[in-house]
Write a protein that holds these residues in place. Structure first.
Motif, PDB file in Angstrom:
ATOM      1  N   ILE A  31      13.799  17.169  84.817  1.00  0.00           N
ATOM      2  CA  ILE A  31      14.071  17.916  86.177  1.00  0.00           C
ATOM      3  C   ILE A  31      15.415  17.519  86.690  1.00  0.00           C
ATOM      4  N   CYS A  99      13.917  15.851 100.463  1.00  0.00           N
ATOM      5  CA  CYS A  99      12.950  16.974 100.143  1.00  0.00           C
ATOM      6  C   CYS A  99      12.230  16.724 100.740  1.00  0.00           C
ATOM      7  N   TRP A 132      10.078  12.686  92.384  1.00  0.00           N
ATOM      8  CA  TRP A 132      11.233  13.893  91.067  1.00  0.00           C
ATOM      9  C   TRP A 132      11.168  12.319  90.358  1.00  0.00           C
TER      10      TRP A 132
ATOM     11  N   TYR B  72      21.158  23.970 101.943  1.00  0.00           N
ATOM     12  CA  TYR B  72      21.986  23.174 100.702  1.00  0.00           C
ATOM     13  C   TYR B  72      23.485  23.288 100.857  1.00  0.00           C
ATOM     14  N   LEU B  77      23.485  20.182  95.391  1.00  0.00           N
ATOM     15  CA  LEU B  77      21.873  20.233  95.562  1.00  0.00           C
ATOM     16  C   LEU B  77      21.929  22.361  95.560  1.00  0.00           C
ATOM     17  N   ARG B  80      22.503  24.413  92.685  1.00  0.00           N
ATOM     18  CA  ARG B  80      21.530  23.975  92.133  1.00  0.00           C
ATOM     19  C   ARG B  80      20.625  24.843  92.337  1.00  0.00           C
ATOM     20  N   LEU B 144      11.089  20.233 102.425  1.00  0.00           N
ATOM     21  CA  LEU B 144      10.608  21.028 101.427  1.00  0.00           C
ATOM     22  C   LEU B 144       9.621  20.933 101.145  1.00  0.00           C
ATOM     23  N   ARG B 176      12.421  24.841  80.476  1.00  0.00           N
ATOM     24  CA  ARG B 176      12.763  23.998  81.245  1.00  0.00           C
ATOM     25  C   ARG B 176      11.714  23.812  82.243  1.00  0.00           C
ATOM     26  N   ALA B 177      11.832  22.752  83.431  1.00  0.00           N
ATOM     27  CA  ALA B 177      10.862  22.650  84.385  1.00  0.00           C
ATOM     28  C   ALA B 177      12.316  22.700  85.789  1.00  0.00           C
ATOM     29  N   TYR B 178      11.864  23.414  86.453  1.00  0.00           N
ATOM     30  CA  TYR B 178      12.526  23.142  87.849  1.00  0.00           C
ATOM     31  C   TYR B 178      12.079  22.821  89.327  1.00  0.00           C
ATOM     32  N   MET B 179      12.848  22.321  90.427  1.00  0.00           N
ATOM     33  CA  MET B 179      12.273  21.714  90.798  1.00  0.00           C
ATOM     34  C   MET B 179      12.687  23.347  91.853  1.00  0.00           C
ATOM     35  N   CYS B 197       5.037  21.882  93.822  1.00  0.00           N
ATOM     36  CA  CYS B 197       5.026  23.134  92.941  1.00  0.00           C
ATOM     37  C   CYS B 197       6.573  22.874  91.703  1.00  0.00           C
ATOM     38  N   VAL B 198       6.600  23.486  90.672  1.00  0.00           N
ATOM     39  CA  VAL B 198       7.478  23.019  89.799  1.00  0.00           C
ATOM     40  C   VAL B 198       7.629  24.769  89.019  1.00  0.00           C
TER      41      VAL B 198
END
Lengths: 288, 270
Positions: A31, A99, A132, B72, B77, B80, B144, B176-179, B197-198
């Motif tokens: 990530i 975060c 993370w 942001y 970020l 993103r 967050l 793919r994994a995303y924050m 959570c992702v």
């Protein structure tokens, strides 16, 4: 044409599987895209100090001893697993996500706290950790396990073995290290462990059950005396749970002995390394 | 034999739906893989939700754009959030994975991950926790994510994400994994028991939508390009005359044929 002993080869080639697992960990999608893995592979006699450290750490956390017993059972059968160590630095954040997952409102505040805390000796994880970065590190460990699974090699990702290895000098610069023992080539070794079965007699099992799940054994509490049924004729000798404070000072001697014993093993590994070039050079061809 | 025909164009048409539904099967297997991932003590701690469909994915994408453009704004970020919102729209399905223990029921392993001490004091001293039981009703937070979280649980969460991605890899589904996706999903109320959570995006397309991303991706992407063609095409055609009485294209075609017949090099071989 030569005829090969496939059983022997299967175990000898566990080293190759460890390499595949390392390649898989490096390929794991991240990530953050910022976690750099550090990995080493230990085999044969190089594992001895790690196993010794597991027994030492077992004095303060029993699961280390369970891991040791599982290693020892493989060794006794002459089928020593190969150990892949996976480590990473997770104590600083350069992500700037801000975060809050670490408990601080900004990455800068987290970094400031992290710099102010010196991890005590023989701590499992040198926290605090950036959540993370830890998640990405764990994902890489998972891909190493999955690669082993894909090759049908029994394995178990362990903080115990990684922790012990770091304490004796392997990947000691990493904040977190997990060990992935690979093999022996058999159905089950790291789960449904025969080594543990032999250690755990019925009374020990039952004692742990009483300790962990006391309500399961409780009688009707209405009389104001919640008895525990700890034997078949429980009404003849009712028992009760007693809650008492643990005098931590009684463990101080144990903690001190752990620290000094780990230090001694570490020095020995260093000495071996000095004689052989670098730590972990048992076969004379490994890299560090 | 009934026929199942697949074609990714036009998007969301029945033929494309056939393709997407196959990805959905893969995503369900990914969710199961997340559940079988290694974890400390064999403790259930992962919840999953699959978001599938134009409107549902659009809702997550818009929340991501809102976060990217407010909290942001003008940061890497923030970008993103905006770029990955496009990826949510381009995905066949979104797998949301959450950990429902990292905040309220830590592992209590005294590992040192949360605060660098050989106990869990860092985490517990920052929570309302009578008798060592964390009050789960305290949900308000300004960041967050409502940290601090248990490191052991988060390590296990990483394993779960890794296993979902591994399953996608085995099935040759791009994922793919995303924050950013996970944060937006939490704010929308998905996985309400989870503190973290992702979002794992998944797609079975000719081009992996999660790599080779151009700059200004939030305004320059396939969806916008297609829309741009539609916009300009409609304007351009308005310069045409009455096709029933004259056609410049027909005249040009006749001229090309005449020219070809008079070409001495042309022996008529196609």
């Amino acid at each position: 044409m030569p005829v090969y002993d496939a059983n022997l080869l299967a175990h000898e080639k566990l080293f190759d599987i460890a390499v595949f697992c390392a390649q898989s960990a490096l390929k794991a999608p991240q990530i953050t895209g910022k976690v750099e893995l550090k990995m080493q592979i230990l085999t044969g006699e190089d594992l001895n100090p790690v196993l010794e450290a597991l027994t030492v750490l077992g004095r303060i956390d029993m699961f280390n001893f369970l891991s040791f017993a599982t290693w020892q059972s493989a060794a006794a059968q002459g089928r020593m697993p190969v150990l892949l160590l996976i480590g990473a630095d997770v104590r600083q954040s350069d992500l700037n996500y801000n975060c809050g997952a670490c408990g601080f409102p900004t990455c800068a505040a987290f970094n400031q706290y992290s710099r102010s805390v010196k991890p005590p000796p023989y701590i499992m994880v040198k926290g605090p950790v950036c959540i993370w970065r830890l998640i990405d590190y764990a994902g890489a460990c998972d891909w190493a396990c999955a690669a082993a699974w894909q090759y049908n090699i029994t394995n178990r990702i362990e903080i115990a073995t990684g922790w012990a290895a770091r304490e004796v000098g392997y990947l000691d610069e990493c904040d977190v290290v997990h060990g992935l023992p690979l093999g022996p080539c058999t159905d089950l070794h790291w789960y449904s462990r025969d080594a543990v079965t032999a250690m755990m007699e019925y009374d020990i099992w039952l004692g742990r059950m009483h300790q962990n799940y006391p309500t399961l054994f409780g009688t009707f509490p209405g009389e104001g005396r919640p008895d525990l049924k700890i034997r078949p004729d429980w009404w003849t000798q009712p028992a009760e749970v007693e809650i008492k404070q643990i005098p931590l000072e009684q463990f101080e001697a144990t903690y001190a002995s752990v620290e000094s014993d780990l230090k001694a093993i570490r020095e020995r590994v260093k000495g071996l390394a000095a004689g052989q070039g670098k730590p972990g050079s048992g076969k004379g061809e490994k890299v560090l | 034999m009934p026929e199942i025909y697949m074609n990714d164009w036009p998007p969301f048409a029945p033929d494309d739906q056939n393709r997407r539904e196959a990805t959905l099967v893969a995503v369900k297997l990914m969710a199961n893989a997340a559940q079988t991932a290694p974890n400390a003590g064999g403790v259930s701690q992962i919840e999953a939700s699959i978001v599938y469909g134009y409107r549902e994915q659009e809702q997550i994408a818009r929340k991501m754009e809102e976060i990217g453009n407010t909290r942001y704004a003008d940061t890497l970020l923030g970008r993103r959030f905006l770029y990955e919102a496009v990826m949510v729209r381009e995905s066949d399905a979104v797998l949301l994975l959450g950990n429902f223990r990292a905040k309220d029921t830590p592992m209590d392993a005294k590992c040192g991950a949360c605060g660098g001490r050989r106990d869990c004091s860092f985490l517990y001293s920052r929570r309302e926790a009578p008798s060592g039981l964390i009050d789960p009703t305290r949900r308000q937070h300004e960041t967050l994510i409502d940290g601090p979280l248990c490191g052991v649980r988060c390590q296990d969460f990483g394993y779960a994400i890794g296993s979902a991605l591994w399953m996608a890899n085995r099935l040759l589904v791009d994922a793919r994994a995303y924050m950013t996706v996970g944060v937006a999903a939490l704010e929308l109320g998905y996985l309400r028991d989870s503190c973290i959570c992702v979002g794992v995006l998944a797609a079975s397309l000719a081009k992996n939508p999660y790599v080779d991303v151009n700059t200004d991706y939030h305004v320059i992407n396939l969806g916008r390009l297609v829309d741009g063609v539609r916009k300009h095409y409609a304007l351009g055609r308005q310069a045409g005359g009455d096709y029933r009485f004259s056609d410049p294209g027909l005249q040009a075609a006749r001229a090309r044929r005449r020219e070809k017949r008079s070409d001495p090099q042309d022996d008529g071989t196609p």
